[in-house]
Write an enzyme that holds these catalytic residues in place. Structure first.
Site, PDB file in Angstrom:
ATOM      1  N   HIS A  40       1.102  -6.708   4.623  1.00 41.41           N
ATOM      2  CA  HIS A  40       0.405  -5.591   3.945  1.00 41.41           C
ATOM      3  C   HIS A  40      -0.574  -5.292   3.550  1.00 41.41           C
ATOM      4  CE1 HIS A  40       5.367  -6.658   2.452  1.00 41.41           C
ATOM      5  NE2 HIS A  40       5.340  -5.963   2.976  1.00 41.41           N
ATOM      6  N   TYR A  43      -3.718  -7.181   3.439  1.00 37.58           N
ATOM      7  CA  TYR A  43      -4.291  -7.973   2.172  1.00 37.58           C
ATOM      8  C   TYR A  43      -4.937  -8.842   3.186  1.00 37.58           C
ATOM      9  CZ  TYR A  43      -1.534  -6.330  -0.889  1.00 37.58           C
ATOM     10  OH  TYR A  43      -0.877  -5.326  -2.391  1.00 37.58           O
ATOM     11  N   HIS A  71       1.204 -15.084   2.958  1.00 38.14           N
ATOM     12  CA  HIS A  71       1.072 -13.985   3.080  1.00 38.14           C
ATOM     13  C   HIS A  71       0.134 -13.497   3.822  1.00 38.14           C
ATOM     14  CE1 HIS A  71       1.870  -9.615   1.311  1.00 38.14           C
ATOM     15  NE2 HIS A  71       1.649  -9.678   0.303  1.00 38.14           N
TER      16      HIS A  71
HETATM   17  C1  LIG Z   1       7.510  -4.405  -7.115  1.00 37.62           C
HETATM   18  C2  LIG Z   1       7.592  -5.111  -5.680  1.00 37.62           C
HETATM   19  C3  LIG Z   1       6.915  -6.246  -5.941  1.00 37.62           C
HETATM   20  C4  LIG Z   1       6.455  -6.429  -4.290  1.00 37.62           C
HETATM   21  N1  LIG Z   1       5.224  -7.441  -4.565  1.00 37.62           N
HETATM   22  C5  LIG Z   1       5.341  -8.749  -3.003  1.00 37.62           C
HETATM   23  C6  LIG Z   1       4.360  -9.425  -2.653  1.00 37.62           C
HETATM   24  O1  LIG Z   1       4.050 -10.033  -4.084  1.00 37.62           O
HETATM   25  N2  LIG Z   1       4.539 -10.302  -2.233  1.00 37.62           N
HETATM   26  C7  LIG Z   1       5.012  -8.960  -0.560  1.00 37.62           C
HETATM   27  O2  LIG Z   1       5.050  -9.830   0.444  1.00 37.62           O
HETATM   28  N3  LIG Z   1       5.777  -7.675  -0.984  1.00 37.62           N
HETATM   29  C8  LIG Z   1       6.067  -7.535  -1.901  1.00 37.62           C
HETATM   30  N4  LIG Z   1       6.567  -6.646  -2.045  1.00 37.62           N
HETATM   31  C9  LIG Z   1       7.478  -6.110  -1.089  1.00 37.62           C
HETATM   32  C10 LIG Z   1       8.976  -7.117  -1.189  1.00 37.62           C
HETATM   33  O3  LIG Z   1       9.035  -8.123  -1.336  1.00 37.62           O
HETATM   34  C11 LIG Z   1      10.162  -6.321   0.091  1.00 37.62           C
HETATM   35  O4  LIG Z   1       9.805  -6.414   0.910  1.00 37.62           O
HETATM   36  C12 LIG Z   1       9.982  -4.739   0.059  1.00 37.62           C
HETATM   37  O5  LIG Z   1      10.951  -4.726  -1.835  1.00 37.62           O
HETATM   38  C13 LIG Z   1      11.175  -3.797   0.822  1.00 37.62           C
HETATM   39  O6  LIG Z   1      12.340  -4.837   0.750  1.00 37.62           O
HETATM   40  P1  LIG Z   1      13.672  -4.058  -0.008  1.00 37.62           P
HETATM   41  O7  LIG Z   1      14.015  -2.542   0.312  1.00 37.62           O
HETATM   42  O8  LIG Z   1      14.537  -5.115   0.085  1.00 37.62           O
HETATM   43  O9  LIG Z   1      13.081  -3.643  -1.834  1.00 37.62           O
HETATM   44  C14 LIG Z   1       7.065  -6.238  -3.382  1.00 37.62           C
HETATM   45  C15 LIG Z   1       7.902  -4.923  -3.472  1.00 37.62           C
HETATM   46  C16 LIG Z   1       8.441  -3.909  -5.028  1.00 37.62           C
HETATM   47  C17 LIG Z   1       9.076  -3.465  -5.181  1.00 37.62           C
END
Ligand SMILES: Cc1cc2nc3c(=O)[nH]c(=O)nc-3n(C[C@H](O)[C@H](O)[C@H](O)COP(=O)(O)O)c2cc1C
Length: 366
Positions: free
Chosen positions: A170, A172, A167
Site C-alpha cells: 500500500h 508505505y 506491512h
Molecule cells: C478503514 C480501513 C483501514 C485499513 N487499514 C489497513 C491497515 O492498517 N493495513 C493494511 O495493510 N491494510 C489496511 N486496509 C486495507 C484492508 O486491509 C483491505 O485490504 C481492504 O479493505 C480490501 O479488502 P476488503 O475489500 O475486504 O475491504 C484498510 C482498509 C480500510 C477500509
C-alpha cells in the site's frame, strides 16, 4: 468452515480479519476499547491481524494510530491481546512504517518524514490530506530503520501476540523502496529489482532472526498503486519477493492484495491475479481485496488461496464467520466512520446477529 493448519496454528476456519487502521489509539497508545473491538471479532481458531502499528516515532502518518516501540505501548497491548486469546483466536500484529506518507507535525520535532526518496506524494484523492516533502534516508541510516522493525517484532511477542505481519503493502516505506515509481536511489538500495527489494529483504531477515520464521508473515501488494507507489513490472516484483520469503524455512504466511476490482460486463470483479505467487510460495497464502462469502468459498475450494482476509465487511460485522456459516445477511459498513476517533461509534457498535451469545463482551473488557 474448514480446518486449516497454518504452521503451528490450528485454524478452525478460513475467515481472517484483515488489518484495519481505526485511528482510536490516542497518543499512539492502544486503548481499552480496542480489547472490546478485537474480542468482538475473535473466534476460537480464527486469525485476526491487528491494525497497522508503528515501529518507531518516525513511523506515524495518521492521527491516533497505535505504536509498539515504547514500554507504555507494549503494556497497553497486553490486555487487548489477552482478551483476544481468551476467545481462542490467534492474533498477529501488523508492524508498519509509513515513510513519506506523513506530515511534519506527526514527526518527532516537526522534522521531515523519511523515505527512500525526497519526492513528495501528491495530496490524498479523497481526504485531500497533504503529505510533507520527505527526507531521503542516507545509506548508513537504513540499518537503524531495519532494527526498528526487529525491535517492534520483539515487542509484539512480549505483548503476547502470536506473531507479526510485516506491512510491505500500500505505498508505505517498504514499497517506497521496492517500487520503481518511488525509488530513485543510486546506492545499493536503488536501481535493480534486487537493490530495490534489499531494504524489505533486510527487514524480513531481521524480524525472522528475532522472533523466528514460524511467527512471521508479510503483506504485499505488487499490483497496487496507492500513494504513488507503482511498479513497472509487478509480476517480477511479486515473484522476487516470494523467492526471498522461501529462503526462510518455515516462513509462515504471504498475504497478498488483489489488484483493484475490474468492471467486467458492468459488474465489479476481483481480478484473481495472485495464483502464480501462491503456487511459488512454500507457506500459507492469504488473499485479500473485495471478497465476499461466495467469492471466498470459491477461491478456497479451488485452491487459489488457503485463507481469505476480509476488511470492510469484517469491520461492519463483528460476527462475520458466524454470519458466513449461516449465510445470514450482513450489516453495511459506514465509510464515514472508518477513520473517526470515537471509542464506540463506527467501531464497537455494529450489531451482532440477535441470537448470538458471543455479543456479550463484558467478560473480555480490559
Ligand atoms: C478503514 C480501513 C483501514 C485499513 N487499514 C489497513 C491497515 O492498517 N493495513 C493494511 O495493510 N491494510 C489496511 N486496509 C486495507 C484492508 O486491509 C483491505 O485490504 C481492504 O479493505 C480490501 O479488502 P476488503 O475489500 O475486504 O475491504 C484498510 C482498509 C480500510 C477500509
Amino acid at each position: 468452515m474448514t480446518l486449516f493448519k497454518m504452521g503451528q496454528f490450528e485454524l478452525s476456519h478460513r475467515v481472517v480479519l484483515a488489518p484495519l487502521t481505526r485511528c482510536r489509539s490516542y497518543g499512539n497508545v492502544p486503548q481499552p476499547h480496542a480489547a472490546v473491538y478485537y474480542s468482538q471479532r475473535a473466534t476460537k481458531g480464527g486469525l485476526l491481524i491487528a491494525e497497522a502499528t508503528g515501529v518507531s516515532a518516525t513511523a506515524q502518518g495518521y492521527p491516533a494510530t497505535p505504536g509498539i516501540w515504547t514500554h507504555e505501548q507494549v503494556e497497553a497491548w497486553k490486555p487487548i491481546v489477552d482478551a483476544v486469546h481468551r476467545k481462542g483466536a490467534i492474533f498477529f500484529c501488523q508492524i508498519w512504517h509509513v515513510g513519506r506518507v506523513s506530515r511534519n507535525e506527526l514527526q518527532p520535532n516537526g522534522e521531515a518524514p523519511i523515505s527512500s526518496t525526497d519526492k513528495q506524494t501528491s495530496p490524498a484523492a479523497v481526504s485531500k490530506t497533504e503529505y510533507s516533502k520527505p527526507r531521503r534516508l542516507r545509506t548508513d541510516e537504513i540499518p537503524g530503520i531495519v532494527d526498528d522493525f526487529r525491535r517492534a517484532a520483539r515487542n509484539a511477542i512480549v505483548a503476547g501476540f502470536d506473531g507479526v505481519e510485516i506491512h510491505g503493502a500500500h505505498g508505505y516505506l517498504l514499497e517506497q523502496f521496492m517500487k520503481d515509481s518511488a525509488n530513485d536511489r543510486d546506492d545499493e538500495y536503488g536501481g535493480s529489482l534486487e537493490n530495490r527489494c534489499r531494504f524489505a529483504v533486510e527487514v524480513i531477515g531481521a524480524v525472522v532472526g528475532e522472533v523466528g520464521a514460524h511467527r512471521v508473515g508479510i503483506r504485499l501488494s505488487p499490483f497496487a498503486d496507492y500513494m504513488e507507489c507503482v511498479d513497472s513490472d509487478p509480476v517480477a516484483l511479486g515473484h522476487y519477493m516470494v523467492q526471498q520469503l522461501n529462503r526462510h524455512e518455515g516462513f509462515l504466511y504471504c498475504h497478498m492484495v488483489e489488484p483493484r476490482m475490474a468492471i467486467v460486463d458492468g459488474r465489479r470483479q476481483i481480478p484473481h491475479r495472485l495464483l502464480p505467487f501462491r503456487k511459488a510460495f512454500n507457506g500459507t497464502f492469504i488473499a485479500a481485496g473485495g471478497y465476499d462469502r461466495e467469492e471466498g468459498n470459491k477461491v478456497v475450494a479451488e485452491g487459489y488461496t488457503d485463507l481469505v482476509a476480509y476488511g470492510r465487511i469484517f469491520l461492519a460485522n463483528p460476527d462475520l464467520p458466524r454470519r458466513f456459516e449461516l449465510d445470514a445477511p450482513l450489516n453495511k459498513y459506514d465509510r464515514s466512520t472508518f477513520y473517526t476517533q470515537d471509542p464506540v461509534v463506527g467501531y464497537t457498535d455494529y450489531p451482532f446477529l440477535e441470537d448470538d451469545s458471543s455479543n456479550d463482551v463484558s467478560s473480555t473488557q480490559a
